[in-house]
Design an enzyme around this catalytic site. Structure first.
Site, mmCIF file in Angstrom:
data_model
loop_
_atom_site.group_PDB
_atom_site.id
_atom_site.type_symbol
_atom_site.label_atom_id
_atom_site.label_comp_id
_atom_site.label_asym_id
_atom_site.label_seq_id
_atom_site.Cartn_x
_atom_site.Cartn_y
_atom_site.Cartn_z
ATOM 1 N N ALA A 73 0.859 -1.186 0.000
ATOM 2 C CA ALA A 73 0.000 0.000 0.000
ATOM 3 C C ALA A 73 0.895 1.236 0.000
ATOM 4 C CB ALA A 73 -0.888 -0.013 1.229
ATOM 5 N N GLY A 121 -0.126 -5.332 0.833
ATOM 6 C CA GLY A 121 -1.263 -5.347 -0.092
ATOM 7 C C GLY A 121 -0.896 -5.967 -1.432
ATOM 8 N N GLU A 124 -1.182 -9.525 -0.956
ATOM 9 C CA GLU A 124 -2.602 -9.862 -0.774
ATOM 10 C C GLU A 124 -3.340 -9.930 -2.109
ATOM 11 O OE1 GLU A 124 -2.947 -6.862 2.354
ATOM 12 O OE2 GLU A 124 -3.988 -8.350 3.573
ATOM 13 N N GLU A 144 3.005 -6.006 7.516
ATOM 14 C CA GLU A 144 2.144 -5.002 8.172
ATOM 15 C C GLU A 144 2.362 -4.876 9.681
ATOM 16 O OE1 GLU A 144 1.212 -6.993 5.804
ATOM 17 O OE2 GLU A 144 -0.158 -5.999 4.418
#
Ligand SMILES: NC(=O)c1ccc[n+]([C@@H]2O[C@H](COP(=O)([O-])OP(=O)(O)OC[C@H]3O[C@@H](n4cnc5c(N)ncnc54)[C@H](O)[C@@H]3O)[C@@H](O)[C@H]2O)c1
Length: 725
Positions: A73, A121, A124, A144
């Site tokens: 992210a 992310g 993910e 994270e």
């Protein structure tokens, strides 16, 4: 073309006659890496909608046109987003879940071709597809928890179902980056191939899935159903993991444990329910101070790295270096340089010193071999990067010399003028002095512009910081070359201006000053250590003094007292001075504030020592009982104020660099973000009030500067980033 955005494009191809396959490519315009900013996530939603609306597709490949797949992210957006509160964040993550679920639910097989780094992310995204193929050089992971949050876009849901709860917990709680072989072993990816074969491998998987050879629907079922663990297995996995991870992460880092709880709570649930649990836990963590500070730390680290790379870009090449002195520091510098690939001459005046330096380097390399990080062949190769010498014979070809001889201005003057005569006109000289002014050491040099400070921390191989000190006459070229060399050694350089103690020691000694005052008024130093360790320091001040060495501390303290007599000079004998006079030097002679015994591994273990306790007691002028809060205030205020002064005096250029230097140099608790962030978190007005109260009783060491008072009055802060009122 099915979709074209700023970061994402989707094309379809029949691949020589077969059914059309869609390829979704991440390639963020005007950036060197792919990031999942809010805008990119929105594009992903549009792209997936466009794919779902396209008739006749028989598969999807997700890939990237950059070296990295997706680095994660966009962390620079976090403070602004997190400020919007819990409900907003839950809703935000649910929207992302909807997009990711739409990929997972496409009516044909899907595969991600992971060509490079896929983190957070980015990883993910890959978990939404049925299959993953990975280039052998790529790395994947969910870091994270290192930012005080947990994977919030399905990582806590899909990864445990894919690789098992135990492996997923290890990846998520540890925040590790995992290599291709490890990823394949646990089943996080289905195949590992050389980068150039990635696309073919991805298409092959789709063809096999369409031919019924691979059951992609079974894959989906597995990812969207409850975990296959019965109650007893669940208890074994989760409770054991919680105990282990809590011990490792410590009380200040709640995210790894929260991540385990999310996986546990969702264990018996289907996809949507699990995602709701994950979204809620993510939002809660995102609002904590720890997360705020860790995100701030990441951003500060970027600032520091960017500055470093700007310097390095202008630097003349540093291909061959030399170190003068093969002692504790010289030996460490030689090892670090050789280990990271810059050949280095190691010169001393004594044969046995050189032997000792080499022995130390060999020991460190051997440890790497034992840990499986080096082969014996590469160790031998790296060792040849260190060339020991007693003469200046080869110094004519050296680009940069680090001086690390004894801390004595006369010896250093002699050595520096001597070496200046042996090296080329452009060779940079850098001193590792801890306490001598760089401007002053430059006085006897013919080319003072080629000279600066390069202050390493002990032990060199472990401590990430290098202070690069600019003297009055130091040129930009000298700073640039030194910064570039520090980076090549795998260190984080921070450029500061010359002053007594430079940045880090100038800030550390007022903290020791606070300590001396506390024990003088009757505080038990063992309690002070405990309180400061609970606060987050890796070791308390008395223990730290034992590690630094009382002789070094007394010497450095004298330099600081001379430089800043109003607040750092003391008439009274301090506990540190008393230890020194009693020949209690700390770990180096096994007695200081504590006594040291060898543990089973041969490492020093501290134990209480009555002699030290009565020595300190004899100096006490009072027997005040301090609360934990008061101990913290009396220790932290002088340190924080001196950091403020360094910023005001332009010793350090930005709050980001000041805070990172303290975290990397002296282990300032990272989750507190640094001294200036600590003041911001407390609020400048509250901090100034606390300092003023203490200054009244304890004097100028605690007195806030006029500028800080004015900032507090005006409601200003050191960091302007959003996120905290
Ligand atoms: N030890 C630390 O924690 C630490 C941390 C940061 C900086 N420093 C600084 O690093 C420098 C070295 O410290 P150290 O702890 O490694 O000291 P040390 O005593 O372990 O090593 C000094 C070495 O320099 C050699 N030497 C003396 N004169 C020399 C000359 N003319 N030419 C070549 N070699 C010579 C000595 O033989 C010895 O091997 C000092 O300036 C010190 O302030 C030390």
């Amino acid at each position: 073309m099915i979709y074209q955005g700023n970061a994402i494009s989707v094309a379809s191809d029949t691949n020589n006659g077969g059914e059309p396959i869609a390829t979704l490519t991440f390639d963020l315009k005007d950036e060197s890496v792919n990031k999942l900013s809010s805008a990119v996530v929105a594009e992903l939603g549009e792209a997936v909608e466009a794919i779902a609306a396209t008739q006749g597709l028989s598969g999807l490949v997700i890939t990237s046109a950059k070296d990295a797949f997706i680095v994660g992210a966009d962390i620079t957006e976090f403070h602004g987003l997190f400020e919007k509160g819990e409900d907003y964040l839950v809703e935000m993550n649910q929207q992302v879940h909807a997009i990711f679920n739409a990929i997972e639910d496409l009516p044909f097989p899907t595969v991600t071709a992971i060509n490079g780094l896929a983190l957070g992310g980015g990883f993910e995204v890959t978990l939404t597809t049925d299959f993953r193929v990975m280039a052998d050089t790529a790395k994947i992971g969910l870091p994270e928890t290192k930012l005080g949050i947990l994977p919030g876009w399905g990582g806590c849901v899909r990864l445990p179902r894919l690789i098992g709860a135990d492996n997923a917990i290890e990846w998520i709680a540890g925040g590790t980056e995992n290599r291709a072989d490890a990823a394949l072993k646990v089943g996080a990816v289905d195949a590992v191939v050389p980068g150039e074969r990635l696309e073919a491998a991805a298409l092959d998987i789709l063809a096999r899935a369409n031919a019924g050879e691979l059951d992609y629907r079974a894959r989906r079922d597995e990812k969207t159903s409850p975990l296959k663990l019965d109650a007893i297995e669940q208890m074994m996995v989760f409770e054991t993991a919680k105990g282990y991870v809590a011990g490792k992460a410590g009380p200040h880092y709640p995210a790894p444990i929260e991540a385990i709880k999310v996986i546990q709570k969702g264990a018996g649930e289907g996809r949507e329910r699990c995602q709701a649990i994950e979204a809620k836990a993510f939002a809660k963590l995102a609002l904590t101070d720890v997360c705020y500070n860790l995100v701030g730390l990441f951003i500060n680290d970027q600032v520091v790295k960017k500055k470093g790379s700007q310097y390095a870009k202008q630097a003349q090449p540093v291909n061959q270096t030399a170190v003068l002195g093969a002692g504790i520091m010289g030996g460490g510098i030689a090892y670090q340089s050789a280990s990271k690939g810059t050949p280095i001459l190691m010169k001393d005046i004594k044969d046995d010193a050189i032997e000792l330096g080499l022995k130390e380097a060999r020991k460190l390399f051997t440890k790497q071999v034992e840990r499986g990080k080096l082969t014996t062949e590469t160790m031998a190769e790296k060792l040849t990067n260190i060339r020991p010498t007693l003469s200046y014979g080869d110094f004519g070809h050296v680009d940069l010399v680090v001086e690390a001889v004894v801390e004595n201005p006369k010896v250093k003057d002699g050595v520096l003028t001597e070496v200046e005569g042996q090296v080329g006109e452009d060779t940079i000289l850098a001193s590792n002095t801890s306490t001598i002014s760089i401007t002053r050491l430059a006085e006897n040099l013919k080319r003072p512009e080629n000279f600066c400070g390069m202050h390493f921390f002990n032990p060199v191989h472990r401590m990430p910081l290098v202070e690069v000190i600019r003297g009055e006459k130091t040129s930009d070229a000298a700073v640039a070359a030194t910064v570039s060399y520090a980076r090549a050694m795998g260190k984080t350089p921070i450029v500061v201006n010359d002053c007594p103690g430079f940045l880090v020691n100038r800030v550390l000694f007022p903290y020791f000053g606070g300590f001396s005052l506390l024990v003088e008024q009757g505080a038990d130093f063992r309690r002070v250590d405990k309180v400061m360790e609970k606060f987050g320091w890796p070791m308390g001040p008395a223990y730290l003094l034992d590690v630094v060495g009382m002789d070094t501390a007394v010497h450095a303290n004298a330099v600081m007292a001379e430089g800043f007599p109003d607040r750092m000079a003391r008439e009274e004998k301090t506990a540190i001075q008393a230890m020194f006079e009693a020949d209690r030097l700390g770990q180096k002679n096994a007695k200081g504030f504590y006594a040291y015994e060898e543990d089973k591994k041969g490492k020093p273990k501290k134990v209480d020592d009555d002699a030290a306790l009565s020595l300190v007691k004899g100096l006490a002028k009072g027997s005040q009982d301090f609360s934990d809060e008061e101990i913290i205030a009396r220790m932290m205020v002088p340190l924080c104020l001196e950091t403020v002064r360094c910023l005001e005096d332009n010793i350090v250029a930005t709050p980001a660099e000041a805070d990172m230097a303290l975290i990397y140099g002296i282990g300032f608790p990272p989750f507190r973000g640094g001294a200036l962030r600590y003041i911001d978190a407390m609020g400048l007005d509250a901090f100034v009030a606390q300092a003023e109260r203490l200054a009244e009783e304890l004097g100028p060491l605690y007195a806030p500067t006029d500028k800080l008072r004015a900032m507090a009055k005006a409601g200003e802060r050191f960091y302007s980033d959003a996120g905290k009122a």
